[in-house]
Design a protein around this motif. Sequence first.
Motif, PDB file in Angstrom:
ATOM      1  N   PHE A  65       0.745  -1.041   0.027  1.00  0.00           N
ATOM      2  CA  PHE A  65       0.103  -0.145   0.089  1.00  0.00           C
ATOM      3  C   PHE A  65       0.566   1.225  -0.037  1.00  0.00           C
ATOM      4  CE2 PHE A  65      -2.259   3.431   2.474  1.00  0.00           C
ATOM      5  CZ  PHE A  65      -3.407   3.462   1.633  1.00  0.00           C
ATOM      6  N   TRP A  66       1.811   0.946   1.028  1.00  0.00           N
ATOM      7  CA  TRP A  66       2.856   2.408   0.904  1.00  0.00           C
ATOM      8  C   TRP A  66       3.604   2.610  -0.416  1.00  0.00           C
ATOM      9  CZ3 TRP A  66       8.341   2.468   0.193  1.00  0.00           C
ATOM     10  CH2 TRP A  66       8.852   3.515   0.432  1.00  0.00           C
ATOM     11  N   GLN A  67       3.844   1.426  -0.980  1.00  0.00           N
ATOM     12  CA  GLN A  67       4.688   1.600  -2.233  1.00  0.00           C
ATOM     13  C   GLN A  67       3.524   2.401  -3.221  1.00  0.00           C
ATOM     14  OE1 GLN A  67       5.793  -2.140  -4.444  1.00  0.00           O
ATOM     15  NE2 GLN A  67       7.816  -1.200  -4.514  1.00  0.00           N
ATOM     16  N   GLY A  68       2.443   1.801  -3.401  1.00  0.00           N
ATOM     17  CA  GLY A  68       1.400   2.461  -4.228  1.00  0.00           C
ATOM     18  C   GLY A  68       1.004   3.817  -4.024  1.00  0.00           C
ATOM     19  N   GLN A  69       1.040   4.240  -2.574  1.00  0.00           N
ATOM     20  CA  GLN A  69       1.009   5.593  -2.227  1.00  0.00           C
ATOM     21  C   GLN A  69       1.994   6.622  -2.672  1.00  0.00           C
ATOM     22  OE1 GLN A  69      -2.550   5.464  -2.000  1.00  0.00           O
ATOM     23  NE2 GLN A  69      -2.242   7.108  -0.294  1.00  0.00           N
ATOM     24  N   THR A  70       3.264   5.953  -2.281  1.00  0.00           N
ATOM     25  CA  THR A  70       4.566   6.696  -2.868  1.00  0.00           C
ATOM     26  C   THR A  70       4.566   7.038  -4.142  1.00  0.00           C
ATOM     27  OG1 THR A  70       5.652   5.663  -1.163  1.00  0.00           O
ATOM     28  CG2 THR A  70       6.938   6.427  -2.914  1.00  0.00           C
ATOM     29  N   ALA A  71       4.319   5.885  -5.185  1.00  0.00           N
ATOM     30  CA  ALA A  71       4.209   6.184  -6.409  1.00  0.00           C
ATOM     31  C   ALA A  71       3.221   7.275  -6.953  1.00  0.00           C
ATOM     32  CB  ALA A  71       4.057   4.818  -7.438  1.00  0.00           C
ATOM     33  N   ALA A  72       2.180   7.179  -6.386  1.00  0.00           N
ATOM     34  CA  ALA A  72       1.098   8.257  -6.780  1.00  0.00           C
ATOM     35  C   ALA A  72       1.499   9.653  -6.140  1.00  0.00           C
ATOM     36  CB  ALA A  72      -0.191   7.832  -6.018  1.00  0.00           C
ATOM     37  N   SER A  73       2.055   9.669  -5.098  1.00  0.00           N
ATOM     38  CA  SER A  73       2.721  10.868  -4.445  1.00  0.00           C
ATOM     39  C   SER A  73       3.825  11.322  -5.172  1.00  0.00           C
ATOM     40  CB  SER A  73       3.114  10.623  -2.781  1.00  0.00           C
ATOM     41  OG  SER A  73       3.883  11.698  -2.289  1.00  0.00           O
ATOM     42  N   ASP A  74       4.772  10.697  -5.771  1.00  0.00           N
ATOM     43  CA  ASP A  74       5.724  10.956  -6.547  1.00  0.00           C
ATOM     44  C   ASP A  74       5.185  11.305  -7.799  1.00  0.00           C
ATOM     45  OD1 ASP A  74       7.623  10.205  -4.692  1.00  0.00           O
ATOM     46  OD2 ASP A  74       8.270   8.436  -5.651  1.00  0.00           O
ATOM     47  N   GLU A  75       4.005  11.038  -8.279  1.00  0.00           N
ATOM     48  CA  GLU A  75       3.673  11.391  -9.635  1.00  0.00           C
ATOM     49  C   GLU A  75       3.140  12.799  -9.392  1.00  0.00           C
ATOM     50  OE1 GLU A  75       0.304  10.216 -12.805  1.00  0.00           O
ATOM     51  OE2 GLU A  75       1.083   8.802 -11.328  1.00  0.00           O
ATOM     52  N   LYS A  76       2.282  12.788  -8.184  1.00  0.00           N
ATOM     53  CA  LYS A  76       1.765  14.473  -8.018  1.00  0.00           C
ATOM     54  C   LYS A  76       2.886  15.341  -7.713  1.00  0.00           C
ATOM     55  CE  LYS A  76      -1.310  16.525  -4.515  1.00  0.00           C
ATOM     56  NZ  LYS A  76      -2.183  16.355  -3.367  1.00  0.00           N
ATOM     57  N   ARG A  77       3.925  15.076  -7.057  1.00  0.00           N
ATOM     58  CA  ARG A  77       5.047  15.924  -6.690  1.00  0.00           C
ATOM     59  C   ARG A  77       5.645  16.356  -8.302  1.00  0.00           C
ATOM     60  NH1 ARG A  77       7.431  12.507  -1.923  1.00  0.00           N
ATOM     61  NH2 ARG A  77       5.867  13.349  -0.260  1.00  0.00           N
ATOM     62  N   SER A  78       5.747  15.244  -9.192  1.00  0.00           N
ATOM     63  CA  SER A  78       6.523  15.889 -10.387  1.00  0.00           C
ATOM     64  C   SER A  78       5.572  16.870 -11.109  1.00  0.00           C
ATOM     65  CB  SER A  78       6.480  14.541 -11.357  1.00  0.00           C
ATOM     66  OG  SER A  78       7.396  13.683 -10.450  1.00  0.00           O
ATOM     67  N   GLU A  79       4.206  16.482 -10.948  1.00  0.00           N
ATOM     68  CA  GLU A  79       3.113  17.415 -11.799  1.00  0.00           C
ATOM     69  C   GLU A  79       3.175  19.005 -11.086  1.00  0.00           C
ATOM     70  OE1 GLU A  79      -0.670  15.580 -11.224  1.00  0.00           O
ATOM     71  OE2 GLU A  79      -0.318  14.174 -12.830  1.00  0.00           O
ATOM     72  N   GLN A  80       3.477  18.925  -9.787  1.00  0.00           N
ATOM     73  CA  GLN A  80       3.577  20.239  -9.106  1.00  0.00           C
ATOM     74  C   GLN A  80       4.959  20.716  -9.598  1.00  0.00           C
ATOM     75  OE1 GLN A  80       3.136  18.554  -4.916  1.00  0.00           O
ATOM     76  NE2 GLN A  80       1.466  19.922  -4.748  1.00  0.00           N
ATOM     77  N   LEU A  81       6.003  20.048  -9.736  1.00  0.00           N
ATOM     78  CA  LEU A  81       7.128  20.544 -10.011  1.00  0.00           C
ATOM     79  C   LEU A  81       7.099  21.188 -11.409  1.00  0.00           C
ATOM     80  CD1 LEU A  81      10.212  21.104  -9.145  1.00  0.00           C
ATOM     81  CD2 LEU A  81      10.527  18.822 -10.028  1.00  0.00           C
ATOM     82  N   VAL A  82       6.410  20.511 -12.504  1.00  0.00           N
ATOM     83  CA  VAL A  82       6.418  20.759 -13.806  1.00  0.00           C
ATOM     84  C   VAL A  82       5.270  22.098 -13.773  1.00  0.00           C
ATOM     85  CG1 VAL A  82       5.297  20.213 -15.855  1.00  0.00           C
ATOM     86  CG2 VAL A  82       6.762  18.708 -14.739  1.00  0.00           C
ATOM     87  N   GLN A  83       4.484  22.151 -13.190  1.00  0.00           N
ATOM     88  CA  GLN A  83       3.791  23.386 -13.062  1.00  0.00           C
ATOM     89  C   GLN A  83       4.557  24.686 -12.717  1.00  0.00           C
ATOM     90  OE1 GLN A  83       0.190  22.505 -10.733  1.00  0.00           O
ATOM     91  NE2 GLN A  83      -0.448  20.975 -12.177  1.00  0.00           N
ATOM     92  N   ALA A  84       5.299  24.103 -11.652  1.00  0.00           N
ATOM     93  CA  ALA A  84       6.120  25.460 -11.143  1.00  0.00           C
ATOM     94  C   ALA A  84       7.205  25.866 -12.209  1.00  0.00           C
ATOM     95  CB  ALA A  84       6.868  25.120  -9.739  1.00  0.00           C
ATOM     96  N   LEU A  85       7.627  25.069 -12.725  1.00  0.00           N
ATOM     97  CA  LEU A  85       8.671  25.334 -13.771  1.00  0.00           C
ATOM     98  C   LEU A  85       8.147  26.164 -15.116  1.00  0.00           C
ATOM     99  CD1 LEU A  85      10.895  22.040 -14.116  1.00  0.00           C
ATOM    100  CD2 LEU A  85      11.549  24.038 -13.666  1.00  0.00           C
ATOM    101  N   ASP A  86       6.674  25.768 -15.277  1.00  0.00           N
ATOM    102  CA  ASP A  86       6.218  26.403 -16.252  1.00  0.00           C
ATOM    103  C   ASP A  86       5.691  27.977 -16.004  1.00  0.00           C
ATOM    104  OD1 ASP A  86       5.933  24.016 -17.858  1.00  0.00           O
ATOM    105  OD2 ASP A  86       3.874  23.954 -17.327  1.00  0.00           O
ATOM    106  N   GLN A  87       5.540  28.299 -14.755  1.00  0.00           N
ATOM    107  CA  GLN A  87       5.351  29.497 -14.304  1.00  0.00           C
ATOM    108  C   GLN A  87       6.841  30.496 -14.197  1.00  0.00           C
ATOM    109  OE1 GLN A  87       2.701  31.075 -13.157  1.00  0.00           O
ATOM    110  NE2 GLN A  87       1.607  29.386 -13.873  1.00  0.00           N
ATOM    111  N   ILE A  88       7.893  29.619 -13.973  1.00  0.00           N
ATOM    112  CA  ILE A  88       9.247  30.229 -13.747  1.00  0.00           C
ATOM    113  C   ILE A  88       9.659  30.673 -15.257  1.00  0.00           C
ATOM    114  CG2 ILE A  88      11.688  29.863 -13.221  1.00  0.00           C
ATOM    115  CD1 ILE A  88      10.756  28.175 -11.108  1.00  0.00           C
ATOM    116  N   GLU A  89       9.404  29.767 -16.265  1.00  0.00           N
ATOM    117  CA  GLU A  89       9.713  29.842 -17.622  1.00  0.00           C
ATOM    118  C   GLU A  89       8.881  31.064 -18.152  1.00  0.00           C
ATOM    119  OE1 GLU A  89       9.730  26.179 -19.561  1.00  0.00           O
ATOM    120  OE2 GLU A  89      11.199  25.514 -18.619  1.00  0.00           O
ATOM    121  N   ALA A  90       7.692  31.382 -17.708  1.00  0.00           N
ATOM    122  CA  ALA A  90       6.868  32.152 -18.354  1.00  0.00           C
ATOM    123  C   ALA A  90       7.181  33.616 -17.791  1.00  0.00           C
ATOM    124  CB  ALA A  90       5.251  31.960 -18.057  1.00  0.00           C
ATOM    125  N   GLY A  91       8.305  33.714 -16.584  1.00  0.00           N
ATOM    126  CA  GLY A  91       8.541  34.878 -16.145  1.00  0.00           C
ATOM    127  C   GLY A  91       7.683  35.233 -14.767  1.00  0.00           C
TER     128      GLY A  91
END
Length: 264
Positions: A65-91
Motif C-alpha cells: 500500500f505504501w509503495q502504491g501511495q509513494t508512486a502516486a505521491s511522486d507522480e503528484k509531486r512531479s506534476e507540481q514541479l512541472v507546473q512551477a517550472l512552467d510559471q518560472i519559464e513564463a517569467g
Amino acid sequence: MAKKPEPKSREEKQADKQAASEDVLLREVDDAVRQDQYSDAAKKYGVPAIALLVLGLAAFGGYLFWQGQTAASDEKRSEQLVQALDQIEAGNLKSGSDALEPLVADGGGGTKAAAQMLKAGIALEQGRKAEAVGLFAAIADDSGAPEAYRSIARIREVASNFDAMKPEDVIAKLQPLAVPDTPFFGSAGELVGIAYLEQGKNAEAGALFASIARDESVPESLRNRARQMSGLLGVDAIDDVDDVLGDSAASAGAAGAQAPQPGN
C-alpha cells in the motif's frame, strides 16, 4: 534339500503374540506422546506463530500500500514541479516560487532538493543573495538529498557568495569536489584555483588549472580558461599542440560561419 523349520511350540507362539502386542502398544503410546507434544507445542507456540504470520502478512500488505501511495505521491509531486517550472519559464517568478513551497515542505529526496534549487535560483535572480546562499547551503548539508544535488548546491553556494568568503573557507568547502576524475572537478577546481591565487599560492593554482585543462571530461570552454590561467602562471597544460591548434581553428571556423556576412 533344505530342512523344514520345526513348528513352534505353544509357549513360543504365545511369547511371539505377547511381543507383537507389546510392540503395538509401544507404538500407540509413542503416537499418543507425540500428539501430546504437538498439542502442547501448538498451545505454547501456535498463537504467537499465527500472530506473527498475520503481522507479517499485514506488514507486507502495508508495504504494498505504501509503495502504491509513494508512486502516486511522486507522480503528484512531479506534476507540481512541472507546473512551477512552467510559471518560472513564463517569467512569473513569484507564483513559481509559491508553487514550490509545498514541495520544499513535504517533498522528499530529489523532489525537495530540486524545489529548493529552483527557489534559490529565483532568490538570486531577484537580488536576494543571502536567502539564495542559505538555500544552497541547506541542500548541500542535507544528508537526505541526492549526492549530485548536494555537490551542485555546494558549488552554487560558494560561487554566489565568493566575494564575501575567505579563500581558506572556499577551499575547505570545495576541495573535496576539486578532485580529478570526479563529476564536478572543473567547476569546483576553478573556484579553488582562484582562492589559491588570492592566498598567493601560485604554484598550487597553476597545477590545479593545468589539471583542469588536461581533463577531457571538463567542458571545453572551462578547459580553455584553465589552460590560459595555467599558462599565465608558468605551467604548461598543453600535451599536444596540434590538437589544441586544431580545436582553436575549429572553434574560430564555427564562429565565422555563424557571423553575419556583409550586406546581409
